[in-house]
Design a protein around this motif. Structure first.
Motif, short mmCIF file in Angstrom:
data_model
loop_
_atom_site.label_atom_id
_atom_site.label_comp_id
_atom_site.label_asym_id
_atom_site.label_seq_id
_atom_site.Cartn_x
_atom_site.Cartn_y
_atom_site.Cartn_z
N ASN A 249 7.47 -1.58 2.56
CA ASN A 249 6.16 -2.16 2.85
C ASN A 249 5.26 -2.11 1.61
O ASN A 249 4.51 -3.06 1.33
CB ASN A 249 5.52 -1.42 4.02
CG ASN A 249 4.38 -2.19 4.67
OD1 ASN A 249 4.23 -3.40 4.47
ND2 ASN A 249 3.60 -1.50 5.47
N PHE A 250 5.34 -1.02 0.86
CA PHE A 250 4.57 -0.89 -0.37
C PHE A 250 4.96 -1.98 -1.36
O PHE A 250 4.10 -2.63 -1.98
CB PHE A 250 4.81 0.50 -0.97
CG PHE A 250 4.01 0.80 -2.22
CD1 PHE A 250 2.73 0.28 -2.41
CD2 PHE A 250 4.53 1.62 -3.22
CE1 PHE A 250 1.99 0.57 -3.56
CE2 PHE A 250 3.82 1.91 -4.36
CZ PHE A 250 2.54 1.38 -4.53
N LYS A 251 6.25 -2.22 -1.51
CA LYS A 251 6.70 -3.27 -2.42
C LYS A 251 6.19 -4.63 -1.97
O LYS A 251 5.83 -5.48 -2.81
CB LYS A 251 8.22 -3.26 -2.50
CG LYS A 251 8.81 -2.04 -3.19
CD LYS A 251 10.33 -2.10 -3.20
CE LYS A 251 10.92 -0.86 -3.84
NZ LYS A 251 12.41 -0.91 -3.85
N ARG A 252 6.16 -4.85 -0.69
CA ARG A 252 5.65 -6.12 -0.17
C ARG A 252 4.19 -6.31 -0.54
O ARG A 252 3.76 -7.41 -0.92
CB ARG A 252 5.84 -6.17 1.35
CG ARG A 252 5.56 -7.52 1.99
CD ARG A 252 6.11 -7.55 3.40
NE ARG A 252 5.41 -6.61 4.26
CZ ARG A 252 4.33 -6.92 4.98
NH1 ARG A 252 3.83 -8.15 4.94
NH2 ARG A 252 3.76 -6.02 5.76
N TRP A 253 3.40 -5.23 -0.44
CA TRP A 253 2.00 -5.30 -0.84
C TRP A 253 1.87 -5.56 -2.33
O TRP A 253 1.08 -6.40 -2.76
CB TRP A 253 1.28 -4.00 -0.47
CG TRP A 253 0.76 -3.99 0.94
CD1 TRP A 253 1.50 -4.12 2.09
CD2 TRP A 253 -0.60 -3.85 1.35
NE1 TRP A 253 0.67 -4.05 3.18
CE2 TRP A 253 -0.62 -3.88 2.76
CE3 TRP A 253 -1.80 -3.67 0.66
CZ2 TRP A 253 -1.79 -3.77 3.50
CZ3 TRP A 253 -2.97 -3.54 1.40
CH2 TRP A 253 -2.97 -3.60 2.79
N LEU A 254 2.63 -4.82 -3.13
CA LEU A 254 2.54 -4.98 -4.57
C LEU A 254 2.85 -6.41 -5.00
O LEU A 254 2.21 -6.96 -5.90
CB LEU A 254 3.49 -4.01 -5.27
CG LEU A 254 3.10 -2.53 -5.29
CD1 LEU A 254 4.27 -1.69 -5.79
CD2 LEU A 254 1.87 -2.30 -6.15
#
Length: 487
Positions: A249-254
Motif C-alpha cells: 500500500n505504501f508503494k502504491r501511495w509513493l
C-alpha cells in the motif's frame, strides 16, 4: 504515530510502548547536523565527504528533545544523535492570527529556537515535523488531522517554518511532511489515525473509507510542502508510513500520479520513512527506491514503544540495522536513521524514567549505553558470515580494530567461528570479552577462550544459566563477544 500521537498519548494516557548510569565518552561518535544552503551547504557537503567513517550513533535518534544539560549527557551516553518534534502552533485560531512557529512539544509549551541551537551545539540533529491543520481551517469540522479548506494557509505555515529554520543560526536541512497519512489500512482500519476525511469516526465500526485520501494528501499537503522545502535547498522526509498500512500500500501511495498535477509523490520524497518495521522489511524499499534512486535513504522516525518491553529489542534492532546498512552502500552518514519512541516517560520500558528525584535509565536506555560503549569505533563489515554452534546465533562487524559479535544464545557453553581469521590474524587479538548486552557486565576470564584451526578462529564462551531475556519465548541471553585487536 508520534508528535500528533504524542499529544494524544499525553492527553489520554495511552501508549504501545533504575539502572546503571554510565556517562560514556563521545569518542567522536556524534557528528553535528549537516547545515544549510548555498555556500554553507557546500561546506557541509565537503565535511560529509571527509567524514567517511560510519558509526553506530549515526543510526540512532529519538522522538522529543533533550531538555537540560544532564539530558544531553544521557543522550550522548546512549549514542542518540537526532531528535524529532513539532513546530508551531502556526495561525492557531484564525487566518488573521500572527504566524507563530517558535514553539515545540506536545502542547507547544517549549521554546523551539533555543532547543535547536542547544541541539546543534551538542552535536544533535533536529528534524521538524510540519503538521497539522488548524481546526478553523479543517475540511472535517474541528478535526486537525484533516485536509485544509484553504490550502494557502498550509503553505504559508510551511514556508514560514522552512524559511526561518533552514537559514542561520539554525541551518536545518531536513523537514518532515505530516505524520502517518494513509487511507484504508491493510490492518483493517477504514481511515488512518492522522489523515481523516468524510465519514471519519473514532469508532472503527462506524467509520467509512476516505476514498480520496491519496489524491487529497498528494495534491493538498505533500507536493505543495515539498516544493517549498526543496526551494530552500532542504530535504523532504516522508511523513512516516504506519506499520499497519502495509508496504504494498505504501508503494502504491509513493507511485501514485496525481491527475491534477501530473506528478508522483515519489518524485517529491528524498527520504522514505516508515514506522515500527523490523530491519529486514526495509529491504524491498531499498532495492526498489534507494539502491538506484530516486530516494536518498530510508528513515524510521518511530520505532520501539511497547516493543521495548522486550529488553533485547533495541540492542538487537540497532546492531542488525548497522550490519544491514554496511551492506547497502552506506555512503552518507544521514542515509539511514531510526528514531525511538520515546526516550522519556514513566512506563518502565522507556529509555529513561524522568523522576523525581532525578532522571534515571531504564533497562532499554541502559542497553543503549552498553551498545554505545561497546561499539564505539568506525564500522566496517566482516568479510565472511559467522559460524555458530546450534544453541547460538548472531551477527558481527568491525568497530575500529575490534571485532564485535552480538550473540543470542542458550545457557551453557557455546561457540562462534570466524572464517578467514587463522593463527596469524589471531595473534593480534590482545583480549577477548563476553559482555552482558543489558548491564555491560563482563564475564569471568575463564568463561571465554580462543582457539583456531587452519583459517578459522573460534571463540568458546559460557552463557549464564540466568539469562537476561527470561521473558522471551524461548528464554535467551543477549551479549557481545568482543575481540580486542592490536593495531
Amino acid at each position: 504515530m508520534v508528535l500528533g500521537r504524542q499529544m494524544h498519548r499525553v492527553e489520554n494516557g495511552a501508549g504501545r510502548r533504575r539502572a546503571l548510569r554510565i556517562l560514556a565518552a563521545l569518542a567522536g561518535a556524534t557528528i553535528p547536523l549537516v547545515r544549510t544552503r548555498g555556500a554553507l551547504a557546500a561546506v557541509s557537503d565537503a565535511r560529509k565527504h571527509r567524514a567517511t567513517a560510519r558509526r553506530m550513533t549515526d543510526l540512532i535518534g529519538s522522538n522529543g528533545w533533550p531538555g537540560s544539560a544532564s539530558d544531553i549527557q544521557m543522550w550522548h551516553a546512549m549514542g542518540i544523535s537526532w531528535g524529532r518534534d513539532s513546530v508551531g502552533p502556526g495561525q492557531q485560531y484564525g487566518p488573521g492570527d500572527a504566524m507563530r512557529i517558535d514553539k515545540t512539544g506536545p502542547t507547544f509549551n517549549s521554546d523551539l529556537p533555543s532547543v535547536l541551537i542547544r541541539n546543534d551545539r551538542n552535536g544533535i540533529g533536529s528534524l521538524l515535523l510540519l503538521a497539522y491543520t488548524p481546526k478553523w481551517n479543517a475540511s472535517v469540522p474541528g478535526d486537525s488531522k484533516s485536509a485544509p479548506v484553504d490550502e494557502k494557509a498550509w503553505t504559508r505555515y510551511v514556508d514560514a517554518v522552512v524559511r526561518k529554520y533552514s537559514t542561520p543560526p539554525f541551518n536545518l536541512r531536513y523537514f518532515q511532511i505530516w505524520n502517518e497519512a494513509a487511507g484504508k489500512l491493510s490492518g483493517g482500519s477504514p481511515q488512518a489515525s492522522f489523515w481523516h476525511g468524510p465519514d471519519f469516526s473514532p469508532d472503527r465500526k462506524r467509520a467509512k473509507p476516505y476514498e480520496r485520501a491519496m489524491q487529497d494528501y498528494v495534491e493538498r499537503i505533500h507536493i505543495p510542502a515539498a516544493r517549498i522545502i526543496r526551494g530552500y535547498d532542504a530535504y523532504v522526509v516522508y511523513g512516516g508510513w504506519p506499520d499497519q498500512g502495509g508496504l504494498s500500500n505504501f508503494k502504491r501511495w509513493l507511485e501514485y500520479r496525481s491527475p491534477v498535477l501530473d506528478e508522483r509523490m515519489l518524485d517529491w520524497v528524498d527520504y522514505l520513512d516508515t514506522h515500527y518495521l523490523p530491519v529486514a522489511d526495509l529491504d524491498p524499499l531499498y532495492e526498489q527506491y534507494v539502491k538506484n534512486g530516486p530516494a536518498r535513504g530510508i528513515w524510521q522516525t518511530e520505532i520501539g514503544d511497547a516493543y521495548m518491553k522486550d529488553p533485547h529489542y533495541l540492542p538487537r534492532y540497532f546492531f542488525d540495522f548497522a550490519v544491514w546498512a554496511l551492506d547497502r552502500n552506506w555512503n552518507d552518514q544521514d542515509k539511514y536513521l531510526s528514531m525511538i519512541y520515546h526516550w522519556d516517560g514513566y512506563e518502565p520500558f522507556r529509555l529513561t524514567h524522568r523522576g523525581p528525584p532525578e532522571r534515571t535509565y531504564n533497562v532499554s536506555g541502559q542497553s543503549l549505553v552498553v551498545l554505545h560503549r561497546t561499539v564505539d569505533g568506525p564500522l566496517a563489515s566482516l568479510s565472511k558470515p559467522l559460524q555458530f554452534s546450534p544453541g547460538a546465533a548472531g551477527t558481527g562487524l568491525f568497530s575500529g580494530r575490534d571485532i564485535v559479535m552480538q550473540v543470542r544464545a542458550d545457557p551453557g557453553w557455546q561457540t562462534v567461528g570466524l572464517p578467514g581469521l587463522g593463527p596469524t590474524s589471531s595473534s593480534r587479538v590482545t583480549r577477548v570479552e563476553f559482555i552482558d548486552a543489558l548491564t555491560g557486565e563482563a564475564g569471568a576470564r575463564d568463561d571465554v577462550a580462543l582457539t583456531w584451526d587452519d583459517q578459522r578462529l573460534k571463540v568458546r564462551f559460557k552463557v549464564p544459566d540466568r539469562v537476561n531475556g527470561a521473558g522471551n519465548n524461548p528464554p535467551k541471553h543477549l551479549a557481545y563477544v568482543v575481540l580486542r585487536r592490536a593495531t
